[in-house]
Scaffold this motif. Structure first.
Motif, PDB file in Angstrom:
ATOM      1  N   ALA A 202       0.788  -1.235   0.000  1.00 53.01           N
ATOM      2  CA  ALA A 202       0.000   0.000   0.000  1.00 53.01           C
ATOM      3  C   ALA A 202       0.814   1.276   0.000  1.00 53.01           C
ATOM      4  O   ALA A 202       0.438   2.245  -0.652  1.00 53.01           O
ATOM      5  CB  ALA A 202      -0.936   0.010   1.213  1.00 53.01           C
ATOM      6  N   GLN A 203       1.909   1.328   0.755  1.00 46.29           N
ATOM      7  CA  GLN A 203       2.610   2.604   0.915  1.00 46.29           C
ATOM      8  C   GLN A 203       4.058   2.387   1.299  1.00 46.29           C
ATOM      9  O   GLN A 203       4.411   1.416   1.975  1.00 46.29           O
ATOM     10  CB  GLN A 203       1.926   3.462   1.978  1.00 46.29           C
ATOM     11  N   VAL A 204       4.913   3.328   0.879  1.00 51.47           N
ATOM     12  CA  VAL A 204       6.294   3.405   1.341  1.00 51.47           C
ATOM     13  C   VAL A 204       6.432   4.693   2.140  1.00 51.47           C
ATOM     14  O   VAL A 204       5.839   5.721   1.785  1.00 51.47           O
ATOM     15  CB  VAL A 204       7.291   3.364   0.161  1.00 51.47           C
ATOM     16  N   ALA A 205       7.200   4.665   3.243  1.00 49.37           N
ATOM     17  CA  ALA A 205       7.376   5.846   4.085  1.00 49.37           C
ATOM     18  C   ALA A 205       8.777   5.851   4.679  1.00 49.37           C
ATOM     19  O   ALA A 205       9.188   4.876   5.321  1.00 49.37           O
ATOM     20  CB  ALA A 205       6.333   5.872   5.201  1.00 49.37           C
ATOM     21  N   ILE A 206       9.510   6.946   4.441  1.00 52.47           N
ATOM     22  CA  ILE A 206      10.832   7.127   5.039  1.00 52.47           C
ATOM     23  C   ILE A 206      10.649   7.748   6.424  1.00 52.47           C
ATOM     24  O   ILE A 206       9.882   8.707   6.580  1.00 52.47           O
ATOM     25  CB  ILE A 206      11.696   8.057   4.165  1.00 52.47           C
ATOM     26  N   THR A 207      11.328   7.227   7.425  1.00 48.50           N
ATOM     27  CA  THR A 207      11.221   7.794   8.765  1.00 48.50           C
ATOM     28  C   THR A 207      11.803   9.211   8.785  1.00 48.50           C
ATOM     29  O   THR A 207      12.695   9.535   7.995  1.00 48.50           O
ATOM     30  CB  THR A 207      11.951   6.929   9.799  1.00 48.50           C
ATOM     31  N   PRO A 208      11.307  10.082   9.668  1.00 50.96           N
ATOM     32  CA  PRO A 208      11.775  11.470   9.705  1.00 50.96           C
ATOM     33  C   PRO A 208      13.281  11.622   9.909  1.00 50.96           C
ATOM     34  O   PRO A 208      13.874  12.596   9.434  1.00 50.96           O
ATOM     35  CB  PRO A 208      10.997  12.076  10.875  1.00 50.96           C
ATOM     36  N   ASP A 209      13.914  10.651  10.591  1.00 53.81           N
ATOM     37  CA  ASP A 209      15.364  10.739  10.804  1.00 53.81           C
ATOM     38  C   ASP A 209      16.167  10.081   9.686  1.00 53.81           C
ATOM     39  O   ASP A 209      17.394  10.007   9.747  1.00 53.81           O
ATOM     40  CB  ASP A 209      15.751  10.126  12.149  1.00 53.81           C
ATOM     41  N   ARG A 210      15.454   9.597   8.655  1.00 53.17           N
ATOM     42  CA  ARG A 210      16.059   8.913   7.513  1.00 53.17           C
ATOM     43  C   ARG A 210      16.835   7.661   7.928  1.00 53.17           C
ATOM     44  O   ARG A 210      17.756   7.225   7.234  1.00 53.17           O
ATOM     45  CB  ARG A 210      16.956   9.861   6.717  1.00 53.17           C
ATOM     46  N   GLY A 211      16.412   7.068   9.039  1.00 54.77           N
ATOM     47  CA  GLY A 211      17.074   5.866   9.520  1.00 54.77           C
ATOM     48  C   GLY A 211      16.497   4.580   8.967  1.00 54.77           C
ATOM     49  O   GLY A 211      17.121   3.516   9.070  1.00 54.77           O
ATOM     50  N   ALA A 212      15.303   4.659   8.362  1.00 59.50           N
ATOM     51  CA  ALA A 212      14.661   3.450   7.854  1.00 59.50           C
ATOM     52  C   ALA A 212      13.593   3.832   6.843  1.00 59.50           C
ATOM     53  O   ALA A 212      13.113   4.972   6.815  1.00 59.50           O
ATOM     54  CB  ALA A 212      14.038   2.639   8.994  1.00 59.50           C
ATOM     55  N   VAL A 213      13.223   2.857   6.025  1.00 62.80           N
ATOM     56  CA  VAL A 213      12.091   3.009   5.114  1.00 62.80           C
ATOM     57  C   VAL A 213      11.129   1.862   5.398  1.00 62.80           C
ATOM     58  O   VAL A 213      11.549   0.712   5.565  1.00 62.80           O
ATOM     59  CB  VAL A 213      12.543   3.043   3.636  1.00 62.80           C
ATOM     60  N   VAL A 214       9.823   2.197   5.515  1.00 63.60           N
ATOM     61  CA  VAL A 214       8.798   1.244   5.938  1.00 63.60           C
ATOM     62  C   VAL A 214       7.806   1.026   4.802  1.00 63.60           C
ATOM     63  O   VAL A 214       7.438   1.965   4.094  1.00 63.60           O
ATOM     64  CB  VAL A 214       8.051   1.753   7.188  1.00 63.60           C
ATOM     65  N   VAL A 215       7.360  -0.226   4.639  1.00 65.86           N
ATOM     66  CA  VAL A 215       6.349  -0.570   3.637  1.00 65.86           C
ATOM     67  C   VAL A 215       5.207  -1.298   4.334  1.00 65.86           C
ATOM     68  O   VAL A 215       5.436  -2.216   5.128  1.00 65.86           O
ATOM     69  CB  VAL A 215       6.933  -1.469   2.525  1.00 65.86           C
ATOM     70  N   SER A 216       3.971  -0.886   4.045  1.00 62.85           N
ATOM     71  CA  SER A 216       2.792  -1.604   4.542  1.00 62.85           C
ATOM     72  C   SER A 216       2.325  -2.578   3.465  1.00 62.85           C
ATOM     73  O   SER A 216       2.292  -2.245   2.280  1.00 62.85           O
ATOM     74  CB  SER A 216       1.668  -0.626   4.900  1.00 62.85           C
ATOM     75  N   THR A 217       1.945  -3.789   3.882  1.00 62.32           N
ATOM     76  CA  THR A 217       1.690  -4.869   2.919  1.00 62.32           C
ATOM     77  C   THR A 217       0.231  -5.298   2.818  1.00 62.32           C
ATOM     78  O   THR A 217      -0.079  -6.289   2.154  1.00 62.32           O
ATOM     79  CB  THR A 217       2.525  -6.109   3.272  1.00 62.32           C
ATOM     80  N   LYS A 218      -0.676  -4.590   3.476  1.00 60.27           N
ATOM     81  CA  LYS A 218      -2.107  -4.904   3.438  1.00 60.27           C
ATOM     82  C   LYS A 218      -2.377  -6.340   3.901  1.00 60.27           C
ATOM     83  O   LYS A 218      -2.080  -6.690   5.041  1.00 60.27           O
ATOM     84  CB  LYS A 218      -2.683  -4.610   2.049  1.00 60.27           C
ATOM     85  N   THR A 219      -2.940  -7.200   3.014  1.00 62.05           N
ATOM     86  CA  THR A 219      -3.416  -8.507   3.479  1.00 62.05           C
ATOM     87  C   THR A 219      -2.314  -9.444   3.948  1.00 62.05           C
ATOM     88  O   THR A 219      -2.602 -10.473   4.553  1.00 62.05           O
ATOM     89  CB  THR A 219      -4.226  -9.229   2.385  1.00 62.05           C
ATOM     90  N   HIS A 220      -1.068  -9.116   3.691  1.00 65.55           N
ATOM     91  CA  HIS A 220       0.017  -9.923   4.244  1.00 65.55           C
ATOM     92  C   HIS A 220       0.172  -9.655   5.734  1.00 65.55           C
ATOM     93  O   HIS A 220       0.866 -10.407   6.432  1.00 65.55           O
ATOM     94  CB  HIS A 220       1.316  -9.624   3.498  1.00 65.55           C
ATOM     95  N   GLY A 221      -0.452  -8.574   6.222  1.00 67.29           N
ATOM     96  CA  GLY A 221      -0.521  -8.305   7.656  1.00 67.29           C
ATOM     97  C   GLY A 221       0.785  -7.901   8.285  1.00 67.29           C
ATOM     98  O   GLY A 221       0.950  -8.071   9.494  1.00 67.29           O
TER      99      GLY A 221
END
Length: 393
Positions: A202-221
């Motif tokens: 669903a989405q990619v998001a870089i953390t405000p401190d640029r320490g990580a990038v997060v992805v939400s996977t919807k039905t994969h939970g």
């Protein structure tokens, strides 16, 4: 996945699966050009206070519709700008053609706007001057079906939804992007799984401190968190189970991750070393259907509910989330699919996927919402012209 889990997931996205709207059709459009295809421009009598942008996601010639934003929050359309690429529709999606958040992303610091071209596997970079756009670049997304872009500082990441999903990074250099060689990572989700709009990330998001990038996977939970070193992601992510259908990602002022689940559940996390997520709190579910988009304004987390034509609000304090109002506002059109807040957070803008309208809300005390205007775009699923993405300055 168990039969019970599948039933819950389908119920959470009921408005998007029951065929409440006709299937989108491709739109005949002029060939893309480098500069705007102007509608008759209209202007505020006074100097505009900002701008709002809506992405057409046109299947033949994607474009961005620009609006001046007045000091009272009201919108006046100025022009449309071709991206130089094509939009796309994720299989079985109806009012949310890209089934994602962040398909149109504004970088206020660098005055850049990023638009995904899902049908061309590219992203477009616009320079921003008020509501005027100048197309600067069209870059490959290094994957199939880009659906989401995130920017923090000089770092940009794009999420591709098909073939199991992937992410790829870029660095802002002046007012253009430079691809980060070697930054592409495959998510290894289930390729070609059905229904695609639920199985795709669903989405990619870089953390405000640029320490990580997060992805939400919807039905994969799960949430996939890639630690970043000099902007480059780790070879493999840290995987965190999060609700039933983790969809929308945002951050509070302290950089804590806020996740909206399609079931109406809000969860907050601390992002630690090596991408480890520590759950801090949970609130909900709201009882609303298909909560899939979010934005944070002055300590209030808003979630748009495509299946209930409503917006829910949560209070965020010191990393703790609590449900304030399950129906903080009702939307004027069907299938609310995206949210954006003006600079300073005085106004909230809601894009309705069914009729393509934009609701303008004034943000009041304790996050209360008052609708002051509805602006028509002439697009939307019921018009056979699915649109996706909204951003505000």
């Amino acid at each position: 996945m168990t039969h019970r889990r599948i039933s819950i997931l389908v119920a959470a996205a009921a408005a998007l699966t029951l065929g409440a709207f006709p299937a989108p059709a491709a739109e005949a459009a002029p060939a893309p050009t480098a500069q705007p295809a102007h509608a008759q421009p209209t202007h505020h009598r006074s100097q505009p206070a900002g701008a709002v942008f809506v992405q057409s996601n046109d299947l033949t010639a994607n474009s961005v519709i620009a609006f001046d934003r007045g000091a009272d929050g009201r919108l006046r359309r100025t022009a449309s700008y071709y991206t130089g690429g094509k939009g796309a529709v994720v299989t079985d999606a109806v009012v949310d053609p890209l089934a994602s958040q962040g398909s149109l992303t504004l970088d206020r610091r660098h005055r850049l706007l990023f638009a995904v071209n899902g049908g061309s596997d590219t992203i477009t970079v616009f320079g921003v001057d008020g509501s005027r756009l100048v197309r600067r670049q069209i870059l490959p997304s290094h994957g199939d079906l880009p659906v989401s872009v995130s920017v923090t500082g000089d770092l940009v990441y794009v999420l591709n939804a098909r073939d199991g999903g992937s992410i790829s990074g870029y660095r802002i250099d002046g007012r253009t992007l430079r691809p980060l060689a070697g930054s592409t990572r495959q998510l290894h989700l289930m390729p070609n799984a059905n229904p695609e709009f639920l199985q795709s990330p669903a989405q990619v998001a870089i953390t405000p401190d640029r320490g990580a990038v997060v992805v939400s996977t919807k039905t994969h939970g799960t949430l996939l968190t890639y630690p970043l070193r000099h902007g480059m992601p780790s070879a493999t992510p840290t995987t965190t189970t999060s609700g039933m259908v983790p969809f929308a990602l945002s951050f509070d002022r302290a950089g804590r991750l806020l996740v909206i689940d399609a079931t109406g559940l809000a969860t907050s996390y601390r992002v630690g070393a090596k991408g480890r997520l520590t759950q801090l709190s949970q609130a909900g579910p709201t009882g609303q259907q298909a909560a899939c988009w979010s934005v944070v304004v002055h300590g209030t987390l808003y979630a748009a509910n495509a299946g209930s034509n409503s917006i829910s609000s949560f209070r965020v304090r010191a990393g703790k989330v609590s449900l304030t109002d399950a129906t903080a506002a009702s939307t004027s059109g069907g299938g609310p699919v995206d949210l954006a807040a003006s600079r300073g957070g005085q106004y909230l803008y809601q894009l309705n996927g069914a009729d393509g309208s934009v609701d303008t809300f004034r943000v009041g005390r304790h996050g209360a919402l008052t609708r002051i205007e509805t602006t028509r775009t002439g697009l939307g699923a019921t018009n056979g012209r699915p649109l996706e993405g909204i951003a505000a300055s």
